[in-house]
Design an enzyme around this catalytic site. Structure first.
Site, mmCIF file in Angstrom:
data_model
loop_
_atom_site.group_PDB
_atom_site.id
_atom_site.type_symbol
_atom_site.label_atom_id
_atom_site.label_comp_id
_atom_site.label_asym_id
_atom_site.label_seq_id
_atom_site.Cartn_x
_atom_site.Cartn_y
_atom_site.Cartn_z
ATOM 1 N N LYS A 43 4.161 9.451 -17.370
ATOM 2 C CA LYS A 43 4.404 8.334 -16.465
ATOM 3 C C LYS A 43 3.669 8.572 -15.141
ATOM 4 O O LYS A 43 3.188 9.670 -14.863
ATOM 5 C CB LYS A 43 5.906 8.172 -16.213
ATOM 6 C CG LYS A 43 6.561 9.367 -15.533
ATOM 7 C CD LYS A 43 8.047 9.160 -15.342
ATOM 8 C CE LYS A 43 8.684 10.378 -14.687
ATOM 9 N NZ LYS A 43 10.111 10.178 -14.401
ATOM 10 N N ARG A 135 22.654 7.158 -12.715
ATOM 11 C CA ARG A 135 21.560 6.229 -12.452
ATOM 12 C C ARG A 135 21.590 5.174 -13.562
ATOM 13 O O ARG A 135 22.219 4.137 -13.423
ATOM 14 C CB ARG A 135 20.214 6.963 -12.416
ATOM 15 C CG ARG A 135 20.058 7.920 -11.241
ATOM 16 C CD ARG A 135 18.622 8.386 -11.061
ATOM 17 N NE ARG A 135 18.004 8.805 -12.311
ATOM 18 C CZ ARG A 135 16.799 9.368 -12.397
ATOM 19 N NH1 ARG A 135 16.082 9.540 -11.299
ATOM 20 N NH2 ARG A 135 16.303 9.748 -13.563
ATOM 21 N N TYR A 254 -3.814 15.029 17.002
ATOM 22 C CA TYR A 254 -2.996 13.971 17.596
ATOM 23 C C TYR A 254 -1.683 14.513 18.143
ATOM 24 O O TYR A 254 -1.047 15.394 17.542
ATOM 25 C CB TYR A 254 -2.680 12.902 16.549
ATOM 26 C CG TYR A 254 -3.823 11.969 16.235
ATOM 27 C CD1 TYR A 254 -4.393 11.178 17.223
ATOM 28 C CD2 TYR A 254 -4.325 11.887 14.941
ATOM 29 C CE1 TYR A 254 -5.433 10.311 16.930
ATOM 30 C CE2 TYR A 254 -5.368 11.020 14.637
ATOM 31 C CZ TYR A 254 -5.917 10.236 15.640
ATOM 32 O OH TYR A 254 -6.959 9.393 15.356
ATOM 33 N N MET A 302 -5.582 10.879 9.188
ATOM 34 C CA MET A 302 -5.881 10.066 8.021
ATOM 35 C C MET A 302 -6.941 10.700 7.118
ATOM 36 O O MET A 302 -6.818 10.675 5.889
ATOM 37 C CB MET A 302 -6.345 8.671 8.455
ATOM 38 C CG MET A 302 -6.614 7.732 7.286
ATOM 39 S SD MET A 302 -7.147 6.083 7.805
ATOM 40 C CE MET A 302 -5.622 5.440 8.508
#
Length: 358
Positions: A43, A135, A254, A302
């Site tokens: 998956k 679930r 940053y 990024m």
């Protein structure tokens, strides 16, 4: 359309796919499985490794493939895959059932309305039982009704999923609940995920479901993949594209999130969160530069991240940076970033090119 010139260099980041490691890990899963058959869980695009790559590598040894996405299952059938395909969330709407029948898909049924909708379709089924994960799954009071609706079938398998096979709760309570629900019915069962397969032989069942271990990740936080004999299938690597010296008191990246406490040499690697590297990975996350271990510095941006080269005086521009994989376990990187290797693998983005391991 704007195209790069023939002489322009591609961005150096790449993901290496090691088919031999994948087959090796399948053999590791096969040993504790014994006579049980193995669903290879593919998956989420083969846990981010590429569905076609993974299935091609396992085509001659897999007993079956387990996934979620209907379009991916159809893709496999149209590519000639003949093994059983287990749809782990079943179907979402009864309108999908003609496709399930056409492409010979085995649904996992977890609600009574799914069972009722399937009565007229001649398909093998897995009935998922809720034994404590809470679930998906049928409750004990629903199982008799479900089996009554499927009474004329000889191809029903009972299934459950363990919530903490890798942790302190283990599987004891859930396994006992499963056996209580199953009663004296002689139906085949599918129980073990990777963790249960490796740790609990009593959960072997008729079908086991090997997932993260196929890709070289450990299902256990306290045991490394290497200790389990597993090999990394994905190696994410790039290169140093910048090197500079900084002084004590200088900031990196940053938010000035890292401040040098001494003169340092730092490097810039062409990899960032747009490539799938976790933005939340803190200073100190391990990384290899030219095969030498060091740490990240400051915030991941990024397209780039910074690394400490102070104690690696011989590395230089163009040297290989290994983000995870061969030589540096994805589990270790994930732990430093407060996540799991599953997420790292699945997060690798489409802009990262794949190459075959040499």
């Amino acid at each position: 359309m704007i195209r790069p010139s023939a002489n322009s260099a591609a961005r150096p980041i790449r993901a290496r796919f090691d088919a031999g490691a994948l087959r090796h890990n399948h053999a590791v899963a096969r040993r504790p499985a014994g006579s049980a058959r193995l669903w290879c869980v593919v998956k989420a695009n083969g846990y981010g490794h590429g569905l076609a790559r993974v299935v091609d590598a396992l085509a001659d040894i897999a007993d079956g493939f387990a996934l979620i996405e209907l379009e991916s299952a159809i893709e496999l059938r149209e590519a000639g895959v003949r093994q059983p395909l287990l749809m782990l969330e079943g179907f979402y709407d009864a309108d999908e059932l003609p496709l399930f029948a056409e492409f010979r898909l085995t649904p996992v049924l977890h609600r009574l309305d799914q069972v009722e909708a399937l009565r007229a379709a001649a398909l093998p089924v897995h009935l998922k039982l809720n034994t404590g994960m809470n679930r998906l799954g049928l409750e004990a009071c629903e199982l008799d009704r479900a089996l009554g609706l499927l009474a004329d079938r000889a191809d029903v398998t009972l299934m459950t999923h363990f919530a903490d096979a890798d942790g302190r709760h283990g599987i004891g309570a859930q396994l006992a609940r499963f056996h209580d629900m199953r009663g004296d019915r002689s139906l085949p069962v599918s129980l073990a995920n990777s963790a249960a397969l490796l740790r609990y032989p009593e959960a072997r069942g008729d079908w086991a479901r090997s997932g993260i271990m196929l890709y070289g990740g450990s299902p256990f936080p306290e045991i490394s993949a290497g200790e389990l004999g597993l090999e990394p299938v994905m190696t994410l690597e790039s290169e140093l594209i910048g090197v500079r010296d900084i002084s004590a008191g200088d900031h990196v990246g940053y938010g000035c999130a890292f401040t040098a406490d001494r003169p340092m040499r730092i490097g810039v690697v062409a990899c960032g969160y747009a490539d799938g590297y976790p933005r939340h990975a803190p200073t100190g996350t391990p990384i290899l530069i030219a095969g030498r271990r060091t740490r990240t510095l400051g915030r991941v941006s990024m397209d780039k991240l910074c690394v400490d080269l102070t104690d690696l005086p011989k590395v230089s521009l163009g040297d290989t940076a290994t983000l995870w994989g061969r030589g540096l376990s994805a589990d270790e990187v994930a732990a430093a970033a407060g996540t799991i290797s599953y997420e790292l693998f699945c997060a690798v983005t489409a802009r990262v090119p794949w190459v075959e391991a040499g």
